[in-house]
Design an enzyme around this catalytic site. Structure first.
Site, short mmCIF file in Angstrom:
data_model
loop_
_atom_site.label_atom_id
_atom_site.label_comp_id
_atom_site.label_asym_id
_atom_site.label_seq_id
_atom_site.Cartn_x
_atom_site.Cartn_y
_atom_site.Cartn_z
CG HIS A 67 -47.82 4.29 -23.06
ND1 HIS A 67 -48.53 3.27 -23.66
CD2 HIS A 67 -48.19 5.42 -23.70
CE1 HIS A 67 -49.28 3.78 -24.63
NE2 HIS A 67 -49.09 5.08 -24.68
CG HIS A 71 -45.98 3.78 -29.32
ND1 HIS A 71 -45.78 3.88 -27.96
CD2 HIS A 71 -47.31 3.96 -29.52
CE1 HIS A 71 -46.94 4.12 -27.37
NE2 HIS A 71 -47.88 4.16 -28.27
CE1 TYR A 93 -43.69 7.34 -29.66
CE2 TYR A 93 -45.72 6.77 -30.80
CZ TYR A 93 -45.05 7.12 -29.64
OH TYR A 93 -45.73 7.22 -28.46
CD GLU A 94 -41.91 3.81 -27.33
OE1 GLU A 94 -41.28 3.74 -26.27
OE2 GLU A 94 -42.98 3.22 -27.53
CB ALA A 107 -54.68 8.85 -27.29
CG MET A 131 -48.68 8.32 -33.92
SD MET A 131 -47.55 9.40 -33.03
CE MET A 131 -48.14 11.02 -33.50
CG ASN A 146 -55.66 15.70 -30.83
OD1 ASN A 146 -55.35 14.66 -30.25
ND2 ASN A 146 -55.32 15.92 -32.08
CG HIS A 164 -47.88 13.02 -25.47
ND1 HIS A 164 -48.54 12.10 -26.26
CD2 HIS A 164 -47.52 12.36 -24.35
CE1 HIS A 164 -48.56 10.93 -25.63
NE2 HIS A 164 -47.95 11.06 -24.46
#
Ligand code: HPA
Length: 270
Positions: A60, A82, A84-85, A112, A209, A233, A245
């Site tokens: 990114h 995100h 999650y960051e 993704a 996510m 995936n 990743h």
């Protein structure tokens, strides 16, 4: 929140000059190609925009690119925030609110994602028909931001007419395009096989996510949304392979050309 949106939008508007973006395009992991296709590009680094953190996820970038694509004034977001960051949901949604304030009426989101539907053999492009918010967070929580609706309707989160247009473009350009439901999870760990079996039962076709906070914020401002998942995936437990990743970034690159073709076709058809 309203002050943060105003400050960021003012800084971006100043850099864009006369350009008034009609469409905002958010690029997911490994899907940065579209940003390079923008004509008369104005590149605005996140560090120039008040309230925009530096993006942390590999794959990114941290810039907005204003300009035109297929003659349509656009702003491309290369690098998202995100949850999650550790970013608050309103930070994840800040760029979306800025785009709406700049006058964008359409948001194209890409991401993704892992393939939850049994028949998906990545790389696969999936048009997002709907989503399930399993992040258990929402960018609209708290005082109502200026320009937001308190209780936005979510019966058509991904605009039916835009989806029809995307399907038409895919057919004309012979791009294989599936359609399905995106489940948004907090991450950053990938899912367990049991979680994937649960997602299959609740009607998800893909898992990722991101995207959900942006689409919620867009709908709260009446911005119509179109979403594409690059299924990079098969989800956990559906194949013997472990998830990484790097695999996500590589598979994203394989379909990013087709995704660009789809987005260009949609812009021509607006
Ligand atoms: N799960 C969650 N997010 C993802 C995946 C996955 O399998 N692949 C790419 N993003």
């Amino acid at each position: 929140m309203s002050d943060a949106v105003r400050a960021a939008a003012d800084a971006v508007a100043k850099r864009l000059g006369k350009l008034r973006p009609r469409v905002a395009i958010v690029l997911g992991s490994g899907l940065a190609g579209v940003a390079d296709a923008v004509r008369d590009a104005v590149r605005i680094l996140y560090k120039e925009i008040p309230g925009f953190p530096e993006p942390g996820a590999p794959g990114h970038k941290g810039e907005l690119v204003g300009g035109t694509l297929e003659g349509v004034p656009v702003v491309v977001q290369s690098g998202r925030f995100h949850l999650y960051e550790g970013h608050a949901p309103e930070v994840a949604a800040l760029p979306t609110r800025v785009f709406a304030r700049l006058g964008a009426t359409t948001l194209v989101v890409t991401n993704a994602a892992g393939g939850v539907r049994h028949t998906f053999r990545p790389p696969v492009l999936m048009l997002i028909a709907d989503h399930i918010n399993l992040m258990f967070k929402n960018p609209l929580v708290g005082p109502v931001a200026e320009g937001d609706e308190r209780f936005p309707d979510m019966s058509d989160p991904y605009d039916p007419a835009l989806r029809r247009l995307a399907r038409d473009v895919a057919r004309t350009e012979r791009i294989p395009l599936e359609e399905g439901v995106y489940a948004g999870l907090l991450g950053p760990s990938f899912e367990t096989p049991a979680e994937i079996r649960m997602l299959q039962r609740v009607g998800a076709d893909a898992v990722g996510m991101s995207t959900v906070p942006e689409v919620i914020a867009a709908r709260a401002r009446g911005v119509r949304c179109l979403g594409f998942s690059s299924i990079t995936n098969v989800a956990a437990g559906l194949s013997p392979q472990k998830l990484s990743h790097l695999e996500v970034l590589d598979a994203g690159k394989q379909v990013s050309g087709q995704l660009e073709q789809l987005i260009r076709g949609v812009l021509r058809g607006l």
